[in-house]
Design a protein around this motif. Structure first.
Motif, PDB file in Angstrom:
ATOM      1  N   GLY A  13       0.775  -1.226   0.000  1.00  0.00           N
ATOM      2  CA  GLY A  13       0.000   0.000   0.000  1.00  0.00           C
ATOM      3  C   GLY A  13       0.811   1.283   0.000  1.00  0.00           C
ATOM      4  N   THR A  14       2.137   1.174   0.084  1.00  0.00           N
ATOM      5  CA  THR A  14       2.982   2.367   0.051  1.00  0.00           C
ATOM      6  C   THR A  14       3.410   2.664  -1.386  1.00  0.00           C
ATOM      7  N   LYS A  15       3.993   3.838  -1.575  1.00  0.00           N
ATOM      8  CA  LYS A  15       4.490   4.250  -2.893  1.00  0.00           C
ATOM      9  C   LYS A  15       6.009   4.373  -2.844  1.00  0.00           C
ATOM     10  N   ILE A  16       6.654   4.122  -3.988  1.00  0.00           N
ATOM     11  CA  ILE A  16       8.104   4.175  -4.075  1.00  0.00           C
ATOM     12  C   ILE A  16       8.498   4.911  -5.348  1.00  0.00           C
ATOM     13  N   PRO A  17       9.416   5.887  -5.290  1.00  0.00           N
ATOM     14  CA  PRO A  17       9.843   6.599  -6.491  1.00  0.00           C
ATOM     15  C   PRO A  17      10.382   5.645  -7.558  1.00  0.00           C
ATOM     16  N   LYS A  18      10.067   5.915  -8.831  1.00  0.00           N
ATOM     17  CA  LYS A  18      10.378   4.996  -9.924  1.00  0.00           C
ATOM     18  C   LYS A  18      11.863   4.861 -10.229  1.00  0.00           C
ATOM     19  N   VAL A  19      12.662   5.820  -9.802  1.00  0.00           N
ATOM     20  CA  VAL A  19      14.106   5.791 -10.056  1.00  0.00           C
ATOM     21  C   VAL A  19      14.823   6.058  -8.743  1.00  0.00           C
ATOM     22  N   ALA A  20      15.858   5.270  -8.470  1.00  0.00           N
ATOM     23  CA  ALA A  20      16.633   5.458  -7.238  1.00  0.00           C
ATOM     24  C   ALA A  20      18.054   5.867  -7.571  1.00  0.00           C
ATOM     25  N   HIS A  45      14.896   9.119  -4.047  1.00  0.00           N
ATOM     26  CA  HIS A  45      15.042   7.743  -3.569  1.00  0.00           C
ATOM     27  C   HIS A  45      16.531   7.427  -3.523  1.00  0.00           C
ATOM     28  N   ILE A  46      17.043   7.171  -2.334  1.00  0.00           N
ATOM     29  CA  ILE A  46      18.463   6.894  -2.135  1.00  0.00           C
ATOM     30  C   ILE A  46      18.620   5.468  -1.613  1.00  0.00           C
ATOM     31  N   ASP A  47      19.517   4.701  -2.225  1.00  0.00           N
ATOM     32  CA  ASP A  47      19.728   3.300  -1.866  1.00  0.00           C
ATOM     33  C   ASP A  47      21.134   3.107  -1.298  1.00  0.00           C
ATOM     34  N   THR A  48      21.215   2.466  -0.133  1.00  0.00           N
ATOM     35  CA  THR A  48      22.499   2.165   0.480  1.00  0.00           C
ATOM     36  C   THR A  48      22.429   0.782   1.122  1.00  0.00           C
ATOM     37  N   ALA A  49      23.446   0.418   1.894  1.00  0.00           N
ATOM     38  CA  ALA A  49      23.476  -0.876   2.583  1.00  0.00           C
ATOM     39  C   ALA A  49      24.554  -0.836   3.645  1.00  0.00           C
ATOM     40  N   LEU A  50      24.362  -1.644   4.679  1.00  0.00           N
ATOM     41  CA  LEU A  50      25.391  -1.722   5.718  1.00  0.00           C
ATOM     42  C   LEU A  50      26.726  -2.154   5.121  1.00  0.00           C
ATOM     43  N   ALA A  51      26.679  -3.048   4.136  1.00  0.00           N
ATOM     44  CA  ALA A  51      27.904  -3.556   3.520  1.00  0.00           C
ATOM     45  C   ALA A  51      28.633  -2.510   2.688  1.00  0.00           C
ATOM     46  N   TYR A  52      27.970  -1.415   2.337  1.00  0.00           N
ATOM     47  CA  TYR A  52      28.613  -0.384   1.525  1.00  0.00           C
ATOM     48  C   TYR A  52      29.519   0.537   2.348  1.00  0.00           C
ATOM     49  N   ASP A  53      29.372   0.499   3.662  1.00  0.00           N
ATOM     50  CA  ASP A  53      30.179   1.349   4.552  1.00  0.00           C
ATOM     51  C   ASP A  53      29.993   2.839   4.263  1.00  0.00           C
ATOM     52  N   ASN A  54      28.789   3.227   3.846  1.00  0.00           N
ATOM     53  CA  ASN A  54      28.550   4.653   3.611  1.00  0.00           C
ATOM     54  C   ASN A  54      27.179   5.104   4.122  1.00  0.00           C
ATOM     55  N   GLU A  55      26.586   4.303   5.009  1.00  0.00           N
ATOM     56  CA  GLU A  55      25.267   4.663   5.538  1.00  0.00           C
ATOM     57  C   GLU A  55      25.308   5.993   6.301  1.00  0.00           C
ATOM     58  N   LYS A  56      26.342   6.203   7.092  1.00  0.00           N
ATOM     59  CA  LYS A  56      26.406   7.437   7.882  1.00  0.00           C
ATOM     60  C   LYS A  56      26.417   8.662   6.978  1.00  0.00           C
ATOM     61  N   GLU A  57      27.139   8.552   5.867  1.00  0.00           N
ATOM     62  CA  GLU A  57      27.239   9.676   4.938  1.00  0.00           C
ATOM     63  C   GLU A  57      25.917   9.898   4.198  1.00  0.00           C
TER      64      GLU A  57
END
Length: 286
Positions: A13-20, A45-57
């Protein structure tokens, strides 16, 4: 209104931007500026991951952007190595604290198996039960309100079928490698049948498709770059692309998607063999 403003409806039921805007392989010291440039260019829409080591930024950029939090969609991911209920809860808290943005819009299981086993010939299906336990943790995290939607990444049909045998919540998305000539038809059909959105990482095949002559010809015909064509191709197939760039001019160019690829050109693109040279593929999804 641009493609960056348009949204898909998810099965919850939520919406998500078509391009991230993707941040995979983005050095931490370049991430904040790149994300701020992406937000300035219109990405929401911004995509990250714990494994990327850039979540804080990523979190810092979201806070520094002066854009209301509810107007930015943020995704992060649980490491593939984490295959216990307790581990999932612990790693999520690390991500939650790293981002420091009140809540996540989407949280994904990054892979159905540890990355160290991705290229092995062993029985990766031995993680079926572990993934079910991890998914239970994600369902509880979603119920807590700290995450709006939950999903998976790199899951093939078997992985999804196994998860759905015990899941109370159907994954909202499956983020997989997807680009012109590599559109994972079996996974795409299964997700379509179960109303799970495909998110396409590496829509430019990490740059390895940029010199494909057929793609170049169709891009020239449409007066767009190969990168713009590749991103728009994903959108017109009903999937969600995650282009990545660190240079501002590339970020701005990739956001210019105010065109449509004609039916014949889409048919040609969808009929192509793998358009990337020496592209690594997850053998478990072949």
């Amino acid at each position: 209104m641009t493609k960056l403003d348009e949204t898909y409806n998810l099965n919850d039921g939520t919406k998500i931007p078509k391009v991230a805007f993707g941040t995979w392989q983005m050095p931490a010291d370049k991430t904040r500026e790149a994300v701020l440039n992406a937000l300035e260019a219109g990405y929401r829409h911004i995509d990250t991951a714990l494994a990327y080591d850039n979540e804080k930024e990523v979190g810092q950029a979201v806070r520094d952007s002066d854009i209301p939090r509810d107007q930015i969609y943020v995704t992060s991911k649980l490491p593939g190595e984490t295959k216990t209920y307790e581990g999932a809860k612990k790693d999520f808290e690390t991500t939650f604290n790293n981002l420091d943005i009140d809540y996540l819009d989407l949280y994904l299981v990054h892979a159905p198996f540890p990355w160290s086993e991705m290229s092995t010939e062993g029985d990766i299906n031995k993680y079926d039960q572990a993934n079910q336990e991890v998914w239970k943790a994600l369902e509880e995290i979603q119920a807590s309100g700290k995450v709006k939607s939950i999903g998976v990444s790199n899951f093939d049909v078997h992985d999804l079928e196994s998860l759905l045998t015990t899941a109370k919540v159907t994954p909202a998305v499956d983020q997989i490698q997807y680009y012109v000539g590599h559109t994972e038809p079996k996974i795409s059909q299964f997700t379509k049948d179960h109303n799970i959105l495909i998110e396409a990482y590496s829509p430019l095949a990490t740059g390895k498709m940029l010199s494909n002559p057929t793609v170049e010809r169709i891009a020239d015909k449409n007066n767009v770059s190969v990168a713009q064509l590749a991103i728009q191709f994903v959108v017109q197939n009903g999937a969600l692309p995650l282009p990545k760039a660190t240079h501002k001019e590339h970020i701005l160019a990739n956001a210019k998607l105010d065109f449509e690829i004609g039916d014949e050109d889409m048919k040609t693109l969808n009929g192509l063999e793998d358009t990337a040279i020496n592209m690594y593929h997850n053998a478990h999804q072949e």
